[in-house]
Design a protein around this motif. Structure first.
Motif, PDB file in Angstrom:
ATOM      1  N   SER A   1       0.836  -1.211   0.000  1.00 16.78           N
ATOM      2  CA  SER A   1       0.000   0.000   0.000  1.00 16.78           C
ATOM      3  C   SER A   1       0.871   1.261   0.000  1.00 16.78           C
ATOM      4  N   ALA A   2       1.901   1.276   0.819  1.00 20.17           N
ATOM      5  CA  ALA A   2       2.794   2.458   0.831  1.00 20.17           C
ATOM      6  C   ALA A   2       3.512   2.582  -0.513  1.00 20.17           C
ATOM      7  N   ALA A   3       3.921   1.435  -1.079  1.00 20.05           N
ATOM      8  CA  ALA A   3       4.665   1.481  -2.344  1.00 20.05           C
ATOM      9  C   ALA A   3       3.797   2.041  -3.471  1.00 20.05           C
ATOM     10  N   VAL A   4       2.518   1.635  -3.519  1.00 25.68           N
ATOM     11  CA  VAL A   4       1.633   2.164  -4.568  1.00 25.68           C
ATOM     12  C   VAL A   4       1.500   3.684  -4.407  1.00 25.68           C
ATOM     13  N   SER A   5       1.265   4.115  -3.170  1.00 25.78           N
ATOM     14  CA  SER A   5       1.094   5.558  -2.948  1.00 25.78           C
ATOM     15  C   SER A   5       2.330   6.321  -3.397  1.00 25.78           C
ATOM     16  N   ILE A   6       3.491   5.807  -3.045  1.00 21.06           N
ATOM     17  CA  ILE A   6       4.740   6.504  -3.374  1.00 21.06           C
ATOM     18  C   ILE A   6       4.937   6.565  -4.892  1.00 21.06           C
ATOM     19  N   ALA A   7       4.685   5.426  -5.562  1.00 20.10           N
ATOM     20  CA  ALA A   7       4.861   5.407  -7.019  1.00 20.10           C
ATOM     21  C   ALA A   7       3.839   6.325  -7.705  1.00 20.10           C
ATOM     22  N   VAL A   8       2.616   6.389  -7.161  1.00 17.26           N
ATOM     23  CA  VAL A   8       1.587   7.263  -7.751  1.00 17.26           C
ATOM     24  C   VAL A   8       2.006   8.730  -7.628  1.00 17.26           C
ATOM     25  N   VAL A   9       2.429   9.130  -6.434  1.00 25.10           N
ATOM     26  CA  VAL A   9       2.831  10.537  -6.241  1.00 25.10           C
ATOM     27  C   VAL A   9       4.014  10.863  -7.157  1.00 25.10           C
ATOM     28  N   ARG A  10       4.988   9.964  -7.209  1.00 22.37           N
ATOM     29  CA  ARG A  10       6.162  10.215  -8.063  1.00 22.37           C
ATOM     30  C   ARG A  10       5.747  10.361  -9.528  1.00 22.37           C
ATOM     31  N   SER A  11       4.812   9.499  -9.975  1.00 26.85           N
ATOM     32  CA  SER A  11       4.428   9.532 -11.392  1.00 26.85           C
ATOM     33  C   SER A  11       3.690  10.820 -11.733  1.00 26.85           C
ATOM     34  N   LEU A  12       2.834  11.303 -10.828  1.00 26.59           N
ATOM     35  CA  LEU A  12       2.070  12.525 -11.120  1.00 26.59           C
ATOM     36  C   LEU A  12       2.981  13.751 -11.132  1.00 26.59           C
ATOM     37  N   PHE A  13       3.907  13.819 -10.181  1.00 29.20           N
ATOM     38  CA  PHE A  13       4.849  14.953 -10.181  1.00 29.20           C
ATOM     39  C   PHE A  13       5.720  14.904 -11.433  1.00 29.20           C
ATOM     40  N   ASP A  14       6.092  13.691 -11.835  1.00 31.60           N
ATOM     41  CA  ASP A  14       6.909  13.545 -13.047  1.00 31.60           C
ATOM     42  C   ASP A  14       6.111  13.989 -14.271  1.00 31.60           C
ATOM     43  N   ALA A  15       4.826  13.571 -14.332  1.00 30.54           N
ATOM     44  CA  ALA A  15       3.995  13.901 -15.490  1.00 30.54           C
ATOM     45  C   ALA A  15       3.863  15.414 -15.672  1.00 30.54           C
ATOM     46  N   PHE A  16       3.700  16.125 -14.563  1.00 27.55           N
ATOM     47  CA  PHE A  16       3.471  17.564 -14.684  1.00 27.55           C
ATOM     48  C   PHE A  16       4.736  18.366 -14.392  1.00 27.55           C
ATOM     49  N   ASP A  17       5.844  17.624 -14.373  1.00 30.10           N
ATOM     50  CA  ASP A  17       7.161  18.245 -14.324  1.00 30.10           C
ATOM     51  C   ASP A  17       7.338  19.196 -13.134  1.00 30.10           C
ATOM     52  N   VAL A  18       6.921  18.730 -11.967  1.00 26.96           N
ATOM     53  CA  VAL A  18       7.072  19.542 -10.751  1.00 26.96           C
ATOM     54  C   VAL A  18       8.050  18.811  -9.829  1.00 26.96           C
ATOM     55  N   GLU A  19       8.929  19.569  -9.210  1.00 28.42           N
ATOM     56  CA  GLU A  19       9.937  18.942  -8.347  1.00 28.42           C
ATOM     57  C   GLU A  19       9.277  18.350  -7.098  1.00 28.42           C
ATOM     58  N   LEU A  20       9.652  17.133  -6.765  1.00 24.96           N
ATOM     59  CA  LEU A  20       9.068  16.459  -5.594  1.00 24.96           C
ATOM     60  C   LEU A  20      10.131  16.326  -4.506  1.00 24.96           C
ATOM     61  N   THR A  21       9.933  17.051  -3.406  1.00 28.47           N
ATOM     62  CA  THR A  21      10.891  16.921  -2.302  1.00 28.47           C
ATOM     63  C   THR A  21      10.482  15.736  -1.425  1.00 28.47           C
ATOM     64  N   GLN A  22      11.408  15.282  -0.625  1.00 29.65           N
ATOM     65  CA  GLN A  22      11.145  14.186   0.308  1.00 29.65           C
ATOM     66  C   GLN A  22       9.985  14.547   1.250  1.00 29.65           C
ATOM     67  N   GLU A  23       9.994  15.791   1.677  1.00 23.71           N
ATOM     68  CA  GLU A  23       8.981  16.269   2.621  1.00 23.71           C
ATOM     69  C   GLU A  23       7.577  16.203   2.005  1.00 23.71           C
TER      70      GLU A  23
END
Ligand code: PMV
Length: 279
Positions: free
Chosen positions: A104-126
């Motif tokens: 469940s945590a892995a899906v959430s993390i991959a989803v957030v990473r993919s959306l930030f990547d799609a819209f080209d926004v920097e994703l900080t750890q925080e």
């Protein structure tokens, strides 16, 4: 159709401290790189759709298992100032669900990473931690945060709720085998039953939690100093303590016994228990 965003995350293994971590005790977890989740984002001209283990179709019609992910996608799209429309979210997972491997945590993390990547926004750890915590709260009610932290950092961690984590520099000449009982684990139920046991019998449960704390602290040293025999003994003792808190089951017991009879240095359940995996 080409994807325009992608996010990847691995599974995780709890080596020591599952359940006791919920009570503020330390835990040790490792990223499990052999199993991964990949999320790809595609452009469409329809309301948001999703393909995943649980559902293929409109995100709006997703079943309860995906409520956390649904909310997460909505919140991230709002944050990214994107309309709730025009994307397909494709989740491909090699992390078996409900086996204590952090799917469940892995899906959430991959989803957030993919959306930030799609819209080209920097994703900080925080930011990643903030968003993933929202989905994990829905999934687990009150998670310790151990899964999410281990997967986002991708390092072996000594973790304590509210106190934070430190990276363990592993020096281990050993092999860790993960075995899946094939039965879905019941983390939520196990966590709430341990809480009930603790409330009803604090004089029994508190010493168990204290001993798990001591073992976890010892294991940190063992991992840093290649003390494999002691590590094995500590793991087996931790399993016996978890069993006393009723989070093992028949299959896990069988797997643990079989491992020890066949030369494993130690064996225990991993994650929430009542099914799932053992190491
Ligand atoms: O079953 P998993 O992989 O979700 O692990 C649960 C670990 C617990 O310590 C039982 C709960 C938690 O929130 O840390």
């Amino acid at each position: 159709m080409n994807n325009f965003g992608q996010g990847i995350a691995t599974g995780k293994i709890i080596l020591m401290g599952e359940h006791s971590v919920v009570y503020g005790k330390p835990a040790i977890a490792l990223p499990f790189n052999q199993v991964q989740i990949s999320v790809k984002i595609y452009k469409t001209d329809r309301p948001i759709t999703i393909s995943s283990y649980y559902h293929n179709g409109l995100l709006d019609e997703a079943p309860k298992e995906l409520f956390g992910i649904k909310q997460l996608i909505q919140i991230v799209m709002v944050y990214l100032k994107q309309p709730f429309f025009g994307i397909h979210v494709d989740i491909e997972s090699k992390v078996p669900v409900q086996r204590g491997l952090g799917s469940s945590a892995a899906v959430s993390i991959a989803v957030v990473r993919s959306l930030f990547d799609a819209f080209d926004v920097e994703l900080t750890q925080e930011k990643l931690n903030y968003f993933v915590d929202i989905a994990e709260q829905i999934h687990h009610e009150n998670p310790s945060g151990l899964d999410a932290m281990t997967i986002t950092l991708g390092k072996a961690l000594f973790f304590q709720k509210d106190l934070g984590q430190s990276v363990i520099s592993l020096k281990m000449d050993a092999v860790l085998v993960v075995a899946d009982t094939g039965k879905k684990g019941l983390t939520k139920e196990a966590v709430s039953e341990v809480r009930k046991l603790w409330q009803d019998n604090p004089t029994v449960v508190n010493p168990i939690l204290d001993r798990l704390e001591e073992l976890t602290k010892n294991v940190k040293n063992f991992l840093e100093n290649n003390e494999v025999i002691r590590l094995g003994l500590a793991m087996t003792e931790a399993h016996q303590l978890l069993k006393l808190m009723n989070v093992s089951d028949e299959k896990l017991e069988k797997f643990v016994d079989l491992s020890l009879k066949n030369g494993a240095l130690g064996a225990k359940l991993t994650g929430g228990g009542r099914g799932g995996c053992m190491i």
